[in-house]
Design a protein around this motif. Structure first.
Motif, PDB file in Angstrom:
ATOM      1  N   TRP A 194      30.290  35.301  43.028  1.00 15.77           N
ATOM      2  CA  TRP A 194      28.994  35.630  42.150  1.00 15.77           C
ATOM      3  C   TRP A 194      27.932  35.403  42.921  1.00 15.77           C
ATOM      4  CZ3 TRP A 194      32.873  32.080  40.893  1.00 15.77           C
ATOM      5  CH2 TRP A 194      34.110  32.531  40.062  1.00 15.77           C
TER       6      TRP A 194
ATOM      7  N   ASN B  50      37.010  35.371  44.066  1.00 11.96           N
ATOM      8  CA  ASN B  50      35.973  34.794  42.916  1.00 11.96           C
ATOM      9  C   ASN B  50      34.503  34.455  43.740  1.00 11.96           C
ATOM     10  OD1 ASN B  50      38.330  34.402  41.246  1.00 11.96           O
ATOM     11  ND2 ASN B  50      38.853  32.580  42.385  1.00 11.96           N
TER      12      ASN B  50
ATOM     13  N   GLN C 224      40.890  37.170  32.671  1.00 11.70           N
ATOM     14  CA  GLN C 224      39.537  38.068  32.236  1.00 11.70           C
ATOM     15  C   GLN C 224      38.690  37.202  31.773  1.00 11.70           C
ATOM     16  OE1 GLN C 224      38.796  41.222  33.187  1.00 11.70           O
ATOM     17  NE2 GLN C 224      40.901  41.350  34.237  1.00 11.70           N
ATOM     18  N   SER C 225      37.333  36.839  32.178  1.00 11.25           N
ATOM     19  CA  SER C 225      36.583  36.030  31.960  1.00 11.25           C
ATOM     20  C   SER C 225      35.252  36.769  31.644  1.00 11.25           C
ATOM     21  CB  SER C 225      36.131  34.853  33.228  1.00 11.25           C
ATOM     22  OG  SER C 225      35.281  35.417  34.164  1.00 11.25           O
TER      23      SER C 225
ATOM     24  N   LEU D  12      32.589  36.669  33.219  1.00 11.80           N
ATOM     25  CA  LEU D  12      32.136  37.064  34.411  1.00 11.80           C
ATOM     26  C   LEU D  12      32.965  37.898  35.239  1.00 11.80           C
ATOM     27  CD1 LEU D  12      30.608  33.952  36.006  1.00 11.80           C
ATOM     28  CD2 LEU D  12      29.376  35.683  34.364  1.00 11.80           C
ATOM     29  N   GLY D  13      34.009  38.665  34.710  1.00 12.64           N
ATOM     30  CA  GLY D  13      34.731  39.698  34.953  1.00 12.64           C
ATOM     31  C   GLY D  13      36.207  38.947  35.470  1.00 12.64           C
ATOM     32  N   PRO D  14      37.005  39.499  36.388  1.00 15.04           N
ATOM     33  CA  PRO D  14      38.404  39.241  36.843  1.00 15.04           C
ATOM     34  C   PRO D  14      38.083  37.678  37.448  1.00 15.04           C
ATOM     35  CG  PRO D  14      38.277  41.351  37.209  1.00 15.04           C
ATOM     36  CD  PRO D  14      36.827  40.847  36.883  1.00 15.04           C
ATOM     37  N   ILE D  15      38.828  36.824  37.163  1.00 18.16           N
ATOM     38  CA  ILE D  15      38.838  35.631  38.028  1.00 18.16           C
ATOM     39  C   ILE D  15      40.312  34.989  38.651  1.00 18.16           C
ATOM     40  CG2 ILE D  15      38.926  33.998  36.015  1.00 18.16           C
ATOM     41  CD1 ILE D  15      37.317  31.869  37.635  1.00 18.16           C
TER      42      ILE D  15
END
Length: 384
Positions: free
Chosen positions: A327, A325, A287-288, A290-293
């Motif tokens: 964005w 991944n 969990q980052s 920017l959301g899940p990675i």
């Protein structure tokens, strides 16, 4: 043994190291009385013909380590062996002087005697041998002439160091290092005082000469590109500790921790607040901000993790990709470097770098695009 029985397989010969360092320690006392540990329990081997590079920032301990091995500094603990012989042992009380260790060293400035001819410079180690093993003058001259011819500087015997080029000076320094028959040469940043174009040429020449003569080398540098090109194995140091000792490819693509990843090349990174292991070995979801990675979890990674990936493995495109991944990003800067284009992009307020090869892709500054990176190219590393 009957005729139909196979002969026993020959045992695979054990490759013995030229040099072995075991649990080496070196401490310094500062003027204020505090103790600094410059070398902290370092162990590694160097094998015949191998090029090992000590890489790290200023003050990491690499030059101190080299000087301890050469006999120019006295370690506080550990063992140093050369060709099977112990040259230093704190426990056994052994500490051979530098001139008795039979290792050669090429210094940053080459350290050529300016008042001696090239022949005299190269011959100097032979004149310093004990009387019983010192060759005669005719043999010394013949050996010097022979080794100069082999490295391509024949005919310069009567010249002085200030009358020849930097590349020729490097060859003279190497001839002097090898003339007495050593199979191990220590290099203390010998290429750091020349400009980039000449440095690349000298580096290539050094590699050719090592292959031709077959000596092992221990090379100190803070230049990561130089380390990757020269090394069979790289020892990345920081704070007197070897953080990773590996081949150049593995060091770059599979760094042991955040420090190694950052030091050997540019990275993009995201902090991870939590993670879960997926069905396949080593794969994880973090969990980052920017959301899940999705990425690969290194087995030695600790609880405090960061996701990293190199700029060249990221992808940019106008169409939404299928990678998990991915964005939406804004193209801030696009720099054309001939063989590649470097993009600075932003996902929200977070900046990232992307390198594309060839002519790049037509994404002008100010436009929007999709940035993606495959899970196999993302590593979850420990923050250290």
């Amino acid at each position: 043994m009957t005729s139909w029985q196979a002969a026993p397989a020959a045992a695979t010969p054990v490759r013995e190291p030229v040099m072995r360092v075991k649990n080496l320690m070196k401490r310094f006392r500062r003027n204020d009385g505090s103790i600094v540990t410059a070398i902290n329990n370092i162990s590694f081997d160097v094998y015949p013909g191998e090029s090992v590079v000590l890489l790290g920032p200023s003050g990491c301990g690499k030059t101190t380590l080299l000087r301890c091995i050469a006999g120019l500094e006295d370690p506080d603990g550990g063992v140093i062996e050369f060709n099977g012989n112990t040259v230093f042992s704190s426990e056994a009380g052994i500490n051979l002087r530098a001139e008795l260790r039979q290792m050669a060293m090429v210094f940053q400035s080459y350290a050529l005697w300016p008042h001696m001819t090239i022949l005299e410079n190269i011959a100097y180690p032979l004149h310093c041998l004990p009387a019983g093993s010192r060759p005669g003058r005719k043999e010394i001259a013949a050996r010097v002439t022979d080794i100069m011819r082999k490295v391509g500087i024949g005919g310069l015997e009567s010249q002085y160091p200030n009358t020849i080029s930097g590349g020729q000076q490097q060859r003279v320094a190497l001839c002097r290092a090898l003339i007495a028959g050593t199979n191990m040469v220590l290099f203390d940043e010998p290429l750091s005082n020349v400009d980039a174009q000449i440095r690349e040429k000298l580096r290539d020449e050094l590699m050719e000469m090592q292959r031709a003569f077959g000596f092992a080398s221990l090379f100190v540098t803070h230049d990561r590109h130089e380390a990757m090109v020269l090394a069979d194995r790289v020892a990345v140091l920081n704070g007197g500790v070897v953080r990773q000792f590996d081949g150049p490819t593995d060091t770059y693509l599979h760094p042991a921790d955040e420090f190694v990843a950052r030091f050997v090349g540019p990275v993009n990174e995201l902090d991870l607040s939590a993670r879960e292991i997926t069905g396949q070995a080593g794969e994880a979801v973090g969990q980052s901000p920017l959301g899940p990675i999705h990425g690969l979890l290194r087995a030695e990674a600790a609880a405090d993790l960061v996701a990293i990936w190199r700029p060249e493995v990221a992808r940019l495109g106008a169409e939404e990709p299928t990678s998990p991944n991915r964005w939406k990003c804004a193209i801030e800067v696009a720099k054309f470097h001939g063989s590649q284009t470097e993009f600075s992009v932003k996902v929200g307020e977070r900046a990232f770098r992307v390198l594309t090869h060839g002519g790049g892709i037509p994404l002008p500054e100010g436009s929007t695009a999709w940035m993606s990176v495959e899970p196999r190219d993302v590593q979850f590393l420990a923050r250290r």
